[in-house]
Design an enzyme around this catalytic site. Sequence first.
Site, short mmCIF file in Angstrom:
data_model
loop_
_atom_site.label_atom_id
_atom_site.label_comp_id
_atom_site.label_asym_id
_atom_site.label_seq_id
_atom_site.Cartn_x
_atom_site.Cartn_y
_atom_site.Cartn_z
N GLY A 219 -5.48 10.69 -3.83
CA GLY A 219 -6.31 10.53 -2.64
C GLY A 219 -6.10 11.69 -1.68
CG ASP A 220 -6.53 10.67 2.42
OD1 ASP A 220 -6.28 9.75 1.61
OD2 ASP A 220 -6.43 10.53 3.65
CB THR B 38 -0.56 6.25 0.25
OG1 THR B 38 -1.38 5.10 0.04
CG2 THR B 38 -1.08 7.37 -0.64
N GLY C 96 -9.67 7.59 1.19
CA GLY C 96 -9.19 8.95 0.99
C GLY C 96 -10.30 9.91 0.64
N GLY D 131 -7.00 5.15 5.07
CA GLY D 131 -8.30 4.56 4.76
C GLY D 131 -8.91 5.27 3.56
CB SER E 167 -0.91 0.00 1.22
OG SER E 167 -0.15 0.16 2.40
CB THR F 79 -1.98 5.30 3.73
OG1 THR F 79 -2.71 5.36 2.51
CG2 THR F 79 -1.33 6.65 3.97
NE ARG G 117 -8.18 7.84 -5.17
CZ ARG G 117 -7.70 7.54 -3.97
NH1 ARG G 117 -6.42 7.34 -3.79
NH2 ARG G 117 -8.50 7.42 -2.94
N1 ASP Z 1 -5.94 7.13 1.99
C1 ASP Z 1 -5.33 6.46 0.89
C2 ASP Z 1 -5.92 6.95 -0.39
O1 ASP Z 1 -7.11 7.21 -0.45
C3 ASP Z 1 -5.43 5.00 0.90
C4 ASP Z 1 -5.37 4.33 2.23
O2 ASP Z 1 -5.04 4.90 3.24
O3 ASP Z 1 -5.64 3.14 2.29
O4 ASP Z 1 -5.23 7.04 -1.36
#
Ligand code: ASP
Length: 315
Positions: free
Chosen positions: A193-194, A181, A217, A215, A45, A163, A191
């Site tokens: 994420g957060d 991540t 994002g 988690g 991840s 992440t 894409r």
């Molecule tokens: N937060 C991360 C994302 O959305 C992924 C993750 O934490 O599992 O890219």
Amino acid sequence: MAIASGNGVETVRIAHELVTQEKLRPVSAAVRGVAVVEADPNDMSVGYGGLPDEDGKVSLDSACMDGPTHNAGSVGAIQDIMHPAQVAERVMDATDHVNLVGDGARRFAIEQGFRPENLLTERAEEIWKRWIAGRNDDDRLWPLNDTNPADPVLQGEPRPWGTIHCSVLAPNGDLGCCTTTSGLAFKIPGRIGDSPLIGCGLYCDNEVGSAGATGRGEAAILSGGSWLIVEKMREGMHPREACLAALRRVVEQTERAARWQPALWKDGRPSFGLTFYAVRKDGEFGSATMSGNRRFAVATAEGGARLESCAALYS
Ligand code: ASP
């Protein structure tokens, strides 16, 4: 002290040592601490060995934030660079920008002396090929429901997330943090994420505290989760309570969203995972997760590096 997601026991040990013994600034201690996970092919991840996007390309998101200067740097959807957190740190220190994405981020990294390399391991490629064979038509719309029974990693599970976040508090009260991540597995190319978004996957305010997320994002983005936690701590909340308050906000928002995206909601609660981590300037720390048993990593002078249980909004 240092706090991180559950995959970060070694990270917090390193970060704690760097900030106490080598007197590194907290943000650099966090960036150096997460490097061990970025380079680990078995963590699928983060960084090297991360699961790729739809096209089979490993594409990484990372950001860091420095409390004392209230400055930050980030790279989104960067390819071929094993340590994106270190590139984010260079964006913060060597430019006036905060975010660089895609090919521009990659070019900047190479210009800064980072070596491009293949980050797709054989194992990740194999899993991606099985995903391609079993992908369904709804895949881009309902990633939460994307299960592939033929795959030992994906079997019975939502599409994997993962992440590492790390927040560090120095002995003098300075704060810094970092999140890195490979993002959502098999995402649409481009894409982000957060994790590379300040206020979402991480945030710190040197007067208050530092926070981060792992988690789903999209939920951390739509709630401004990490920023919200720091603001809750500013109002006097304990870090753990602040994490729970942010999760409650996510629940309220998701309930609304679920009217048009029902896959987000199952059994009266969000169907996805989200975990927040926070440390306050006075050294109090905590973590909370949407549901189930999860653990976070923490290192303190008294207790060393260890795992502790996250509070859960839903047991
Ligand atoms: N937060 C991360 C994302 O959305 C992924 C993750 O934490 O599992 O890219």
